[in-house]
Enzyme design. Structure first.
Site, PDB file in Angstrom:
ATOM      1  N   GLU D  58      20.753  -7.754 -14.663  1.00  0.00           N
ATOM      2  CA  GLU D  58      21.474  -6.616 -13.602  1.00  0.00           C
ATOM      3  C   GLU D  58      21.256  -7.148 -12.364  1.00  0.00           C
ATOM      4  OE1 GLU D  58      19.851  -5.697 -16.301  1.00  0.00           O
ATOM      5  OE2 GLU D  58      21.515  -4.676 -17.461  1.00  0.00           O
ATOM      6  N   HIS D 125      20.544   6.835 -21.505  1.00  0.00           N
ATOM      7  CA  HIS D 125      21.929   6.232 -21.742  1.00  0.00           C
ATOM      8  C   HIS D 125      22.885   7.580 -21.252  1.00  0.00           C
ATOM      9  CE1 HIS D 125      19.899   3.283 -24.103  1.00  0.00           C
ATOM     10  NE2 HIS D 125      21.013   2.754 -24.252  1.00  0.00           N
TER      11      HIS D 125
HETATM   12  C1  LIG Z   1      17.879  -3.740 -18.483  1.00  0.00           C
HETATM   13  C2  LIG Z   1      18.756  -3.645 -19.610  1.00  0.00           C
HETATM   14  N1  LIG Z   1      20.197  -3.856 -19.753  1.00  0.00           N
HETATM   15  C3  LIG Z   1      20.941  -3.740 -20.793  1.00  0.00           C
HETATM   16  C4  LIG Z   1      20.356  -2.882 -21.840  1.00  0.00           C
HETATM   17  C5  LIG Z   1      21.290  -2.815 -22.802  1.00  0.00           C
HETATM   18  N2  LIG Z   1      21.049  -3.204 -24.114  1.00  0.00           N
HETATM   19  C6  LIG Z   1      20.209  -2.381 -25.017  1.00  0.00           C
HETATM   20  S1  LIG Z   1      19.775  -3.544 -26.492  1.00  0.00           S
HETATM   21  C7  LIG Z   1      20.599  -5.098 -25.680  1.00  0.00           C
HETATM   22  C8  LIG Z   1      20.592  -6.127 -26.279  1.00  0.00           C
HETATM   23  C9  LIG Z   1      19.104  -6.931 -26.492  1.00  0.00           C
HETATM   24  O1  LIG Z   1      19.185  -7.840 -26.947  1.00  0.00           O
HETATM   25  P1  LIG Z   1      17.617  -8.561 -27.534  1.00  0.00           P
HETATM   26  O2  LIG Z   1      16.745  -8.528 -26.339  1.00  0.00           O
HETATM   27  O3  LIG Z   1      17.973 -10.090 -27.978  1.00  0.00           O
HETATM   28  O4  LIG Z   1      17.124  -7.636 -28.483  1.00  0.00           O
HETATM   29  P2  LIG Z   1      17.689  -7.767 -30.039  1.00  0.00           P
HETATM   30  O5  LIG Z   1      18.633  -6.176 -29.942  1.00  0.00           O
HETATM   31  O6  LIG Z   1      18.415  -8.422 -30.472  1.00  0.00           O
HETATM   32  O7  LIG Z   1      16.598  -7.176 -31.030  1.00  0.00           O
HETATM   33  C10 LIG Z   1      21.293  -4.745 -24.478  1.00  0.00           C
HETATM   34  C11 LIG Z   1      22.008  -5.593 -23.594  1.00  0.00           C
HETATM   35  C12 LIG Z   1      19.142  -2.483 -21.865  1.00  0.00           C
HETATM   36  N3  LIG Z   1      18.620  -1.913 -22.692  1.00  0.00           N
HETATM   37  N4  LIG Z   1      18.382  -2.891 -20.642  1.00  0.00           N
END
Ligand SMILES: Cc1ncc(C[n+]2csc(CCOP(=O)(O)OP(=O)(O)O)c2C)c(N)n1
Ligand SMILES: Cc1ncc(C[n+]2csc(CCOP(=O)(O)OP(=O)(O)O)c2C)c(N)n1
Ligand SMILES: [Mg+2]
Ligand SMILES: [Mg+2]
Lengths: 368, 321, 368, 321
Positions: D58, D125
């Site tokens: 971000e 959220h």
């Molecule tokens: C700082 C932040 N930005 C955006 C999000 C929204 N978000 C939640 S899970 C996710 C994807 C996470 O991907 P990854 O780290 O690869 O974990 P996975 O879901 O694949 O286990 C996002 C973008 C968040 N939780 N935190």
């Protein structure tokens, strides 16, 4: 090599110490023997993997049925081996375990009761978060399990702080802290600051990066430009490892090395597990963006099926024993759900509407 | 013995470290160097291992503190300038502030913010962030205006089981002196009548207290006795003392150094209007800095923030009503 | 090897392509020839280095005298070679240059007039920031020089954004963006996010990391745990280089390679310069925390003295020419200061007290 | 044709991309996936290369946008949830907000914040951050409450030469529908009388508008005509329209969904009291969410935020005064 093949016998390991570190690397290179010593560990690990899978399947079903589940459902399908392999090496009461969104199995391996899960998902007031926060955010900080917030990356420094405090208080001993993050989470500033700080303080921190190829819908090529995330370990001054996250044996071996080294005072350890999220980001997501071909790669192999093949191949459990285990677990899960079903939901009139630990600080904003 | 506002902050940290082995300090350059403002001077020698230099990682500094607090430690985090706490913002408002409410486990951390404007410091070394942090549930916001409060409130902050944003004003660091420190102090959340009066109440805090008192003194010759209330902490906010003062004077001006939209002065007015409507003989007014970033050039900076002169002008307008 | 020795002839380079990249690496390995081609470049670079040094010496003197200077004074003494070597390879109007706090010399090499400096430090209303922001924060975004904010690390993504926009607008051409940061700044989340994002977008970004051994008073060992910051390049998927930041020749060669590669579309380039801050963090700081021994290391060598030795040794300029150059520069500096001295300070009554570009948005908070 | 609040946001982005080649979208999962809420569905196909998936960064997303704006681009940044903008906080309030003022170079960026509470979304959220961003000089804060405004204000945001924080409410995404989009709309900074009345004025914005209207309708049977003002943008704030309404009704209640300390409701009351004192027949009141993080369980969440019921209670109290 196709999935479900057994050509990868236990210990025929994808894992590799990232630096040429003789001793442990060689240990890792002796499959059979290692595997034998690991029999009991395998069976305990497998049980947690299966329990996590079955519990999450139930959660998914309830979510799709609608009505029962409060909030979203984010599952760890396909990541059970990687999740359990780290958590099972930790000791509750001594170590710190900071699970993230795909660690239902790891939580169970660390000793979380099924009721903590059912109570949070069904919105029982008796759950660890008392209806204030939900599901994957649950935690019991005083039992060594911090309660993650949604903001990715922010847990690493928190776990580090728990370790730093213990060291300052002279009670760190050989305890370690372990936490998890996804491929996408590595792009956060919080991840970087947390990793760097842990390395500077040489804390006994183990960071498991589950590279499940996607961050929500975003493939790794849009997330980072290095060949392998493990290449970041050196830049932090950490020891690093990569492992086939679908191979329980390999995962156990790598985490045994990493956890032991952390306990020995060698500073933070970084492990990258290669695997595939076998479901959607959440149960609302059909994951149609995952190319079918990718499901056929090694990463797409189901770690539970493979663990079962290993267990049978080595004659550790036979068909009926495996079936019995499954029935046992399902029974426990049923028990937890039906107990939770009769528990009260949070009551806004009984709720203490203050964010402060210090009661006098409540300003009592009248709302009704 | 005489000591400055800054020395009081250093003394308070010394005392906190002495009293409780669980207290430790973490921040950039606070160790051997003693901090950018020397607020931790020599503490590393007196408490080896408990005054730790941090990398330039505000997010991780705060996350680290939250984790340490979970384990029973009581960290004091020094931000080099309040302005840089924006880089640790997420950990402050989402991790620290929500921790007790979410988990039932207290999060006793103190985040020291060297705050406020000084000539030539510019937009990024002058900010006052109390209004931002006070908006978030779970944070206590202390804004000491005197040497005595700098000392006692910081000690109180460390003892408190909740996260405290400690806004210490850089403008007061060296100028403000006290001959001694009283053993007694007001309880947390209690405002103080800094100057009694009858014709109007000025509610303020931190460095602005001194501008307001100067303005009040200038109005004496015009025959006005202005009562000045020092909030001491903006969250919790002592509406009781404010209302009692307004009951005496019937007129209210709120003065703050932070940006004009929302914030402390608006909050005070909203509370007084809701609960003290009948006490007011005139529309309550407020005075804040202007709605631009904080200018670097002293000519502009002096015009940007409230001063005794502009406060006096506001007061005269209020008194004329 | 002691400082001031000439045993390091020009091109006898400390620099090294971090990856084994045949062609350019070998170029770098041909000192003498390279040095000849670089004569003109050396002399232009040296002029900017010296101009920066002399201008900053004046600023320091005025600061200590008191009264004249508005705000703090943060100087680049010891970093001139590293700063100029990158900036001099850029072209104003085509490239983007995002200087940080120790880049007075680099700014001059990119074409910043002395008046921009004197006007900001003396608080003239005619300076580029019009008294609103000061000194090292000055910039002219429309001329390719973004105006840094204090928060370290935050400039990297801004420069990246300027490049991304150009690409989207189809006018990127072979322009590049270059920016600078210190060893301490690498610990910020903003640095990490910016580096990673630039790599993912494969932007023509050059990031110069001036490792001057300290972040304010904090030594690098309290800032990071890796052996050399360059080890982070691979983790970002960038090409990386280390260089003796006190050796102008070496710096020019490394930056020529990096800038050329960026222009060729090889993505972000990371250069770590090893050097020492030869003054305090700011002029208020006596830097007593810098161990005298460290000043005697290679990093502590004065890059200007050394450049002069090289220039004389190669007969590019003789004593009197060097002296003349110095006089010329001092004359220009005097001119700028005396012109600035008679310029108006900002007038709060004439100031437009609105933060908005859209005039109608000013809410006109009455303050007098 | 009928479209939802969410579809209006998607349509506005389509139109912005169509009108101006300098517009591009940047955010997590907004490309082929169309965004977590599908607000950018298909846009990548219609505008290839101009809808870009961002890493989970971000801070860099916003910094990237500022840099792009310097070069004449007009980026629209999608935060996956408003709550995550805390991780880009520094770039928003210190880089983007100050840019024009510091450099004289405009910074036309739009940051879309999917905001506000929905059942079961929990503390991270569900946040409404308009009060936080409005405190900072240099940011325009839009808070559309209707499908029409979601569309027209977003288009306006993109055309504006200043950074805009676009607070779109997730609770309205799917429920709120309109049959068509008017070509006409109010100018930026103008509030709207959403419901005319005579006995009291309720000032609100975003999702709370609909709770307030419901409350007003319930009070009809009790013989009260409540005027409801929709602020549309909280910065700039249309004091004129509010004062005109209070002049008609003599009574004021401000309702917002964000945390209770400071913020929009306090700002509105402070302005009305300063400039409309004589218009008020009763103490102005405000109603916000409770002073705790936003609870995850629907039972608690419904009690945490203002609802038609609690707004009705406040109004009756106000009308009884
Ligand atoms: C700082 C932040 N930005 C955006 C999000 C929204 N978000 C939640 S899970 C996710 C994807 C996470 O991907 P990854 O780290 O690869 O974990 P996975 O879901 O694949 O286990 C996002 C973008 C968040 N939780 N935190
Ligand atoms: C995010 C942030 N935190 C703290 C500071 C305060 N600060 C200003 S300069 C500095 C040291 C920077 O060290 P380094 O990056 O090595 O650059 P150098 O001064 O050595 O050139 C610090 C901590 C800042 N500017 N930004
Ligand atoms: Mg992932
Ligand atoms: Mg440095």
């Amino acid at each position: 090599m196709g999935k479900n093949s057994l050509s990868k016998a236990p210990g025929g390991v994808q894992s590799s110490a990232y630096f040429a570190v003789s001793a442990p690397a060689s240990t890792i290179k002796q499959p059979a023997s290692a595997a034998d010593q690991l029999r009991d560990l395998h069976l305990r690990a497998y049980r947690h993997m299966l329990a996590g899978r079955l519990l999450e399947e139930r959660l998914g079903a309830l979510y799709r049925a609608g009505g029962k589940i409060v909030g979203g459902v984010y599952l760890g399908k396909g990541q059970e081996a990687f999740s359990v392999a780290m958590a099972i090496l930790l000791k509750k009461g001594r170590d710190v375990y900071g699970p993230l969104i795909r660690d239902q199995s790891g939580r169970m391996a660390f000793g979380e009761p099924i009721l903590d899960t059912t109570r949070t998902y069904l919105g029982s007031a008796l759950g660890p978060m008392r209806g204030r926060d939900g599901n994957i955010h649950r935690g019991r900080p005083k039992e060594g399990v911090p309660a993650m917030i949604s903001h990715l990356g922010s847990l690493i420094s928190v776990v580090s702080g728990m370790l730093l405090a213990r060291r300052l208080q002279g009670r760190l001993g050989d305890s370690v802290g372990a936490t998890c993050i996804g491929d996408g989470g590595t792009s956060t500033g919080a991840f970087h600051e947390g990793m760097n700080m842990a390395a500077v303080e040489k804390l006994p921190l183990i960071v498991a990066i589950a590279n499940n190829q996607f961050a929500y819908s975003t493939p790794t090529k849009s997330q980072f430009a290095c060949d392998n995330l493990i290449e970041r370990a050196k830049g932090y001054g950490m020891e690093g490892y990569t492992v086939d996250g679908t191979d329980l044996t390999a995962c156990l071996e790598v985490f045994q090395t990493a956890v032991r080294r952390a306990r020995e005072g060698r500073g933070p350890q970084m492990i990258v597990g290669n695997l595939l999220r076998l479901g959607g980001h959440g149960e609302h997501d059909d994951a149609s963006y995952i190319p079918p071909a990718m499901r056929k790669t090694d990463a797409g192999r189901d770690c539970i099926t493979y663990a079962e093949q290993v267990i049978s191949a080595y004659g550790w459990l036979n068909e009926s024993e495996l079936a019995l285990l499954r029935t046992e677990i399902l029974h426990e899960i049923d028990k937890a759900f039906s107990q939770t079903a009769h528990e009260p939901a949070p009551d806004p009139y009984k709720e203490v509407w203050s964010p402060f630990a210090t009661p006098e600080l409540a300003e009592g904003w009248q709302v009704w | 013995m005489s000591l400055t506002y800054l020395e009081a902050i250093r003394e308070a940290q010394y005392e906190a470290l002495r009293r409780d082995p669980n207290v430790f300090l973490y921040g950039q350059d606070i160790g051997k160097f003693g901090g950018a403002f020397k607020a931790t001077k020599n503490l590393i020698n007196e408490f080896p291992g408990r005054v730790i230099d941090a990398p330039i990682s505000e997010d991780a500094m705060v996350g680290m503190a939250v984790g340490a607090a979970i384990e029973g430690a009581r960290p004091i985090i020094e931000m080099q300038f309040a302005d840089f706490s924006t880089c640790g913002f997420n950990q402050i408002v989402n991790q620290a502030a929500t921790h007790y409410w979410r988990t039932n486990v207290p999060c006793p951390i103190v985040i020291r913010l060297p705050s406020g404007g000084t000539a030539g410091s510019g937009p990024f070394h002058s900010q006052s962030m109390e209004s931002i942090y006070a908006h978030y549930p779970g944070l206590v916001i202390m804004t000491p205006a005197t040497v005595e409060d700098a000392y006692h409130m910081l000690l109180h902050a460390v003892e408190l089981d909740d996260p405290v944003i400690f806004c210490e004003h850089k403008f007061l660091y060296y100028h403000l002196k006290a001959d001694s420190l009283p053993d007694e102090t007001l309880p947390l959340g209690k405002a103080r009548i800094a100057r009694p009066g009858v014709h109007a109440t000025v509610v303020t805090y931190s460095a602005m207290l001194h501008e307001c008192i100067r303005a009040a003194e200038e109005l004496v010759v015009e025959g006005y006795q202005i009562e000045v209330v020092d909030l001491r902490s903006v969250k919790p906010l002592d509406a009781e003392t404010i209302l009692a003062s307004v009951a005496r004077t019937g007129r209210l001006l709120c003065v703050g150094e932070s940006f004009p939209w929302g914030g402390v002065t608006a909050e005070v007015i909203a509370r007084v209007c809701a609960d003290g409507w009948h006490l007011l003989d005139a529309p309550p007014q407020r005075l804040n800095s202007k709605d631009t970033p904080i200018p670097y050039h002293p000519n502009l900076w002096r015009a940007h923030r409230p001063t005794a002169a502009s406060i006096g002008t506001e007061l005269r307008r209020l008194l004329r009503f």
